[in-house]
Design a protein around this motif. Structure first.
Motif, PDB file in Angstrom:
ATOM      1  N   MET A 262      -8.493   4.048 -13.778  1.00 45.71           N
ATOM      2  CA  MET A 262      -9.466   3.826 -12.711  1.00 45.71           C
ATOM      3  C   MET A 262      -8.766   3.905 -11.349  1.00 45.71           C
ATOM      4  O   MET A 262      -7.679   3.378 -11.174  1.00 45.71           O
ATOM      5  N   LYS A 263      -9.429   4.542 -10.414  1.00 45.11           N
ATOM      6  CA  LYS A 263      -8.890   4.619  -9.058  1.00 45.11           C
ATOM      7  C   LYS A 263      -9.470   3.484  -8.211  1.00 45.11           C
ATOM      8  O   LYS A 263     -10.503   2.906  -8.545  1.00 45.11           O
ATOM      9  N   SER A 264      -8.828   3.225  -7.083  1.00 40.90           N
ATOM     10  CA  SER A 264      -9.353   2.216  -6.170  1.00 40.90           C
ATOM     11  C   SER A 264     -10.663   2.712  -5.556  1.00 40.90           C
ATOM     12  O   SER A 264     -10.960   3.915  -5.584  1.00 40.90           O
ATOM     13  N   LEU A 265     -11.434   1.784  -4.991  1.00 40.68           N
ATOM     14  CA  LEU A 265     -12.676   2.158  -4.306  1.00 40.68           C
ATOM     15  C   LEU A 265     -12.371   3.146  -3.188  1.00 40.68           C
ATOM     16  O   LEU A 265     -13.109   4.103  -2.968  1.00 40.68           O
ATOM     17  N   LEU A 266     -11.253   2.897  -2.511  1.00 38.42           N
ATOM     18  CA  LEU A 266     -10.875   3.752  -1.379  1.00 38.42           C
ATOM     19  C   LEU A 266     -10.621   5.185  -1.844  1.00 38.42           C
ATOM     20  O   LEU A 266     -11.138   6.142  -1.248  1.00 38.42           O
ATOM     21  N   ALA A 267      -9.851   5.313  -2.942  1.00 38.72           N
ATOM     22  CA  ALA A 267      -9.522   6.647  -3.443  1.00 38.72           C
ATOM     23  C   ALA A 267     -10.748   7.377  -3.977  1.00 38.72           C
ATOM     24  O   ALA A 267     -10.812   8.607  -3.959  1.00 38.72           O
TER      25      ALA A 267
ATOM     26  N   LEU B 296       2.165 -20.328   4.089  1.00 43.82           N
ATOM     27  CA  LEU B 296       2.078 -18.985   4.647  1.00 43.82           C
ATOM     28  C   LEU B 296       1.904 -18.037   3.463  1.00 43.82           C
ATOM     29  O   LEU B 296       2.814 -17.879   2.647  1.00 43.82           O
ATOM     30  N   GLN B 297       0.703 -17.482   3.338  1.00 37.45           N
ATOM     31  CA  GLN B 297       0.460 -16.545   2.230  1.00 37.45           C
ATOM     32  C   GLN B 297       0.571 -15.128   2.769  1.00 37.45           C
ATOM     33  O   GLN B 297      -0.234 -14.707   3.609  1.00 37.45           O
ATOM     34  N   VAL B 298       1.577 -14.424   2.293  1.00 38.64           N
ATOM     35  CA  VAL B 298       1.878 -13.110   2.847  1.00 38.64           C
ATOM     36  C   VAL B 298       1.520 -12.023   1.843  1.00 38.64           C
ATOM     37  O   VAL B 298       2.050 -11.985   0.727  1.00 38.64           O
ATOM     38  N   ASN B 299       0.607 -11.161   2.245  1.00 30.14           N
ATOM     39  CA  ASN B 299       0.234 -10.033   1.391  1.00 30.14           C
ATOM     40  C   ASN B 299       1.103  -8.853   1.790  1.00 30.14           C
ATOM     41  O   ASN B 299       0.888  -8.247   2.840  1.00 30.14           O
ATOM     42  N   VAL B 300       2.088  -8.533   0.950  1.00 36.57           N
ATOM     43  CA  VAL B 300       3.097  -7.527   1.340  1.00 36.57           C
ATOM     44  C   VAL B 300       2.663  -6.094   1.016  1.00 36.57           C
ATOM     45  O   VAL B 300       3.449  -5.164   1.171  1.00 36.57           O
ATOM     46  N   GLY B 301       1.421  -5.919   0.580  1.00 40.05           N
ATOM     47  CA  GLY B 301       0.937  -4.550   0.396  1.00 40.05           C
ATOM     48  C   GLY B 301      -0.090  -4.435  -0.705  1.00 40.05           C
ATOM     49  O   GLY B 301      -0.236  -5.330  -1.535  1.00 40.05           O
ATOM     50  N   LYS B 302      -0.811  -3.335  -0.690  1.00 39.18           N
ATOM     51  CA  LYS B 302      -1.893  -3.133  -1.654  1.00 39.18           C
ATOM     52  C   LYS B 302      -1.485  -2.261  -2.834  1.00 39.18           C
ATOM     53  O   LYS B 302      -2.285  -2.002  -3.728  1.00 39.18           O
ATOM     54  N   LEU B 303      -0.242  -1.804  -2.814  1.00 43.87           N
ATOM     55  CA  LEU B 303       0.257  -0.994  -3.927  1.00 43.87           C
ATOM     56  C   LEU B 303       0.389  -1.860  -5.174  1.00 43.87           C
ATOM     57  O   LEU B 303       0.915  -2.972  -5.118  1.00 43.87           O
ATOM     58  N   CYS B 304      -0.110  -1.340  -6.300  1.00 48.12           N
ATOM     59  CA  CYS B 304      -0.059  -2.112  -7.552  1.00 48.12           C
ATOM     60  C   CYS B 304       0.055  -1.138  -8.720  1.00 48.12           C
ATOM     61  O   CYS B 304      -0.405   0.002  -8.632  1.00 48.12           O
ATOM     62  N   ASN B 305       0.649  -1.595  -9.812  1.00 45.60           N
ATOM     63  CA  ASN B 305       0.736  -0.755 -11.016  1.00 45.60           C
ATOM     64  C   ASN B 305      -0.512  -0.883 -11.878  1.00 45.60           C
ATOM     65  O   ASN B 305      -0.658  -0.186 -12.871  1.00 45.60           O
TER      66      ASN B 305
ATOM     67  N   VAL C  80      -8.661  -7.138  -3.742  1.00 48.46           N
ATOM     68  CA  VAL C  80      -7.828  -6.413  -2.781  1.00 48.46           C
ATOM     69  C   VAL C  80      -8.132  -4.904  -2.839  1.00 48.46           C
ATOM     70  O   VAL C  80      -7.825  -4.177  -1.910  1.00 48.46           O
ATOM     71  N   ASP C  81      -8.767  -4.467  -3.911  1.00 44.16           N
ATOM     72  CA  ASP C  81      -8.931  -3.032  -4.201  1.00 44.16           C
ATOM     73  C   ASP C  81      -7.550  -2.378  -4.297  1.00 44.16           C
ATOM     74  O   ASP C  81      -7.327  -1.257  -3.826  1.00 44.16           O
ATOM     75  N   ALA C  82      -6.614  -3.107  -4.898  1.00 45.03           N
ATOM     76  CA  ALA C  82      -5.243  -2.613  -5.035  1.00 45.03           C
ATOM     77  C   ALA C  82      -5.152  -1.585  -6.157  1.00 45.03           C
ATOM     78  O   ALA C  82      -6.048  -1.469  -6.989  1.00 45.03           O
ATOM     79  N   GLY C  83      -4.073  -0.848  -6.163  1.00 46.37           N
ATOM     80  CA  GLY C  83      -3.859   0.123  -7.236  1.00 46.37           C
ATOM     81  C   GLY C  83      -2.709   1.054  -6.914  1.00 46.37           C
ATOM     82  O   GLY C  83      -2.138   1.002  -5.807  1.00 46.37           O
ATOM     83  N   PRO C  84      -2.359   1.923  -7.862  1.00 44.65           N
ATOM     84  CA  PRO C  84      -1.236   2.848  -7.639  1.00 44.65           C
ATOM     85  C   PRO C  84      -1.497   3.833  -6.505  1.00 44.65           C
ATOM     86  O   PRO C  84      -0.555   4.422  -5.978  1.00 44.65           O
ATOM     87  N   ASP C  85      -2.771   3.998  -6.153  1.00 47.73           N
ATOM     88  CA  ASP C  85      -3.070   4.994  -5.106  1.00 47.73           C
ATOM     89  C   ASP C  85      -3.064   4.394  -3.693  1.00 47.73           C
ATOM     90  O   ASP C  85      -3.299   5.110  -2.720  1.00 47.73           O
ATOM     91  N   ARG C  86      -2.835   3.074  -3.574  1.00 49.60           N
ATOM     92  CA  ARG C  86      -2.850   2.462  -2.233  1.00 49.60           C
ATOM     93  C   ARG C  86      -1.471   2.587  -1.580  1.00 49.60           C
ATOM     94  O   ARG C  86      -0.445   2.461  -2.255  1.00 49.60           O
ATOM     95  N   ARG C  87      -1.450   2.821  -0.308  1.00 47.49           N
ATOM     96  CA  ARG C  87      -0.192   3.076   0.399  1.00 47.49           C
ATOM     97  C   ARG C  87       0.162   2.004   1.443  1.00 47.49           C
ATOM     98  O   ARG C  87       1.241   2.056   2.025  1.00 47.49           O
ATOM     99  N   GLU C  88      -0.770   1.058   1.681  1.00 44.14           N
ATOM    100  CA  GLU C  88      -0.495   0.050   2.707  1.00 44.14           C
ATOM    101  C   GLU C  88       0.653  -0.837   2.225  1.00 44.14           C
ATOM    102  O   GLU C  88       0.579  -1.408   1.132  1.00 44.14           O
TER     103      GLU C  88
END
Lengths: 113, 347
Positions: B1-6, B53-62, B70-78
């Motif tokens: 499955m791809k992210s909503l963004l992709a 301090l909750q730090v979101n270091v990016g939306k990239l996920c396996n 978060v709509d995270a996934g392998p296709d996210r680049r943030e």
């Protein structure tokens, strides 16, 4: 069957609390009792919810089936636990039918067959 | 499955998500969350202080989980840069800030993740990592992460939606349950989740479907019993979380026609006691680009904090402690029933 043609409407479940509109005192007593019955006790709230699911099937209450399927899932029950509970209800129901056949058996013998 | 963004889905837009939540609430005549807080005497909602301090270091996920807010996934680049992490470290050094809670995506996939943890550990404050477990088996690059966590005494908080394979895989992807169990065994072998080891492993439960999380302690007992007996796995505590009706969970609610009932249920289950302890009152959320939010959900809805401080580089605890927290209908998710926070039930 279209929803409009049946007496059972899912949205009516949310109106259950309104049954006290004309008789608030008795309704309150019922809901207080109901709440106490389903609280954690010698049986856990989850076990009680599974019993309720089985009974809901036996009495064939669509509202109760909806409510207690959700409730058992919310309380963390597995699919296996849900269906075992439903089968317990089914077994009692079919058993209660069959145990009455003893009366039929007695009658057959009484009639000298 | 791809992210909503992709996939180019309209739901990738935070404005669209907020619009849907507003429209459904109006259609069902549901009170605004702010109005509900007013009734409870809690409006405007203000912080008790920035402790975490909750730090979101990016939306990239396996992984591409079905309910991911978060709509995270392998296709996210943030992805957060080292410079922004450095700014987070300056904020972490502030007296009164007790905890660094690192999240993502899969935070371990940020190329500067280990550097960030190493630097943060020098402050002697609590460090938490939101780990999806499968990343620990995702290749040689990540295999020694459990030892790295142990070395820096990092508290591991791992999602495991259920103690059985079917529901877990349905939500998080085929094979995720088996790999999660393998990762948990590895963490256990280092002492994580074992009583008195000093290494804390907490699990996060969230319902696999359009229903709320029931009693946390009962669920914790069930998880502990099943995972120990069937898989020989141990952990410390279970955090029961409510799924927020945003992003990919909102998509599934819309797809299966449960959005009205779910939102209505969240509103009906509003608990003022839970509302007093919501996580936004002691947590500040930092986005991958350094922007500040009241919580990770507001972050994903692009609801930046109000006031003069807008970036982590401008961190000022006294200003942030007195801000007004931004609210919308999704906030009902944190106040339903026993409540829901990054640390589980509230009430």
């Amino acid at each position: 069957m279209a929803q409009e043609t049946t007496y059972y409407k899912p949205e009516d479940l949310k109106k259950f609390g309104n049954i006290g509109e004309f008789e608030p005192d008795l309704a309150k007593k019922f809901f207080d009792y109901y709440g106490s019955v389903f609280a954690d006790g010698a049986l856990s709230a989850k076990e009680k919810s599974l019993i309720a699911l089985a009974v809901a099937h036996v009495v064939q209450c669509p509202y109760c089936i909806d409510a207690y399927t959700t409730d058992t899932l919310e309380k963390g029950a597995t699919e296996e636990q849900l269906w075992e509970a439903i089968h317990v209800g089914a077994a009692i129901r079919s058993g209660s039918t069959l145990v009455h056949s003893v009366q039929a058996l007695n009658k057959v013998k009484e009639l000298g067959v | 499955m791809k992210s909503l963004l992709a996939r180019g889905s309209e739901l990738a837009s935070s404005k669209e998500q907020l619009k849907i939540l507003t429209e459904v609430s109006e259609k069902l005549n549901l009170p605004s969350f702010s109005a509900k807080l007013k009734e409870a005497g809690l409006f405007p909602l203000r912080p008790t202080g920035v402790d975490i301090l909750q730090v979101n270091v990016g939306k990239l996920c396996n992984q591409t989980c079905r309910h991911c807010h978060v709509d995270a996934g392998p296709d996210r680049r943030e992805i957060m840069t080292r410079e922004t992490m450095q700014e987070c470290l300056v904020a972490l050094a502030t007296p009164g800030v007790t905890t660094l809670d690192i999240t993502g995506g899969a935070p371990e996939m940020n190329p500067n993740f280990r550097w960030f943890v190493e630097e943060a550990s020098k402050f002697g404050k609590k460090i938490m990592i939101r780990c999806n477990l499968t990343i620990l088996l995702a290749g040689e690059k990540y295999r020694d992460l459990p030892e790295f966590f142990a070395e820096h005494k990092v508290e591991v908080v791992s999602s495991l939606p259920y103690f059985q394979k079917r529901r877990t895989d349905a939500q998080r992807g085929e094979g995720v349950f088996d790999r999660s169990i393998e990762a948990l065994r590895k963490l256990n072998s280092l002492g994580y989740g074992i009583a008195n080891s000093g290494l804390v492993l907490n699990l996060v439960y969230n319902p696999v479907g359009a229903f709320l999380a029931g009693g946390q302690s009962t669920l914790e007992n069930d998880f502990k019993k099943e995972l120990k007996q069937v898989h020989d796995v141990q952990f410390n505590s279970l955090f029961a979380l409510t799924n927020m009706p945003i992003s990919r969970f909102l998509e599934s609610l819309l797809e299966n026609g449960n959005i009205d009932a779910y939102l209505e249920k969240l509103v009906t289950a509003f608990n003022p006691v839970a509302a007093t302890g919501v996580m936004c009152r002691n947590t500040l959320s930092v986005g991958w680009d350094g922007s500040l939010y009241d919580c990770d959900f507001n972050q994903m809805l692009d609801m930046k904090i109000e006031g003069t401080v807008s970036k982590i580089s401008e961190f000022n605890k006294s200003v942030l402690d007195s801000r007004e927290i931004l609210l919308h209908q999704h906030c009902y998710g944190c106040t339903a029933g026993a409540g829901s926070s990054c640390g589980g039930s509230i009430a």
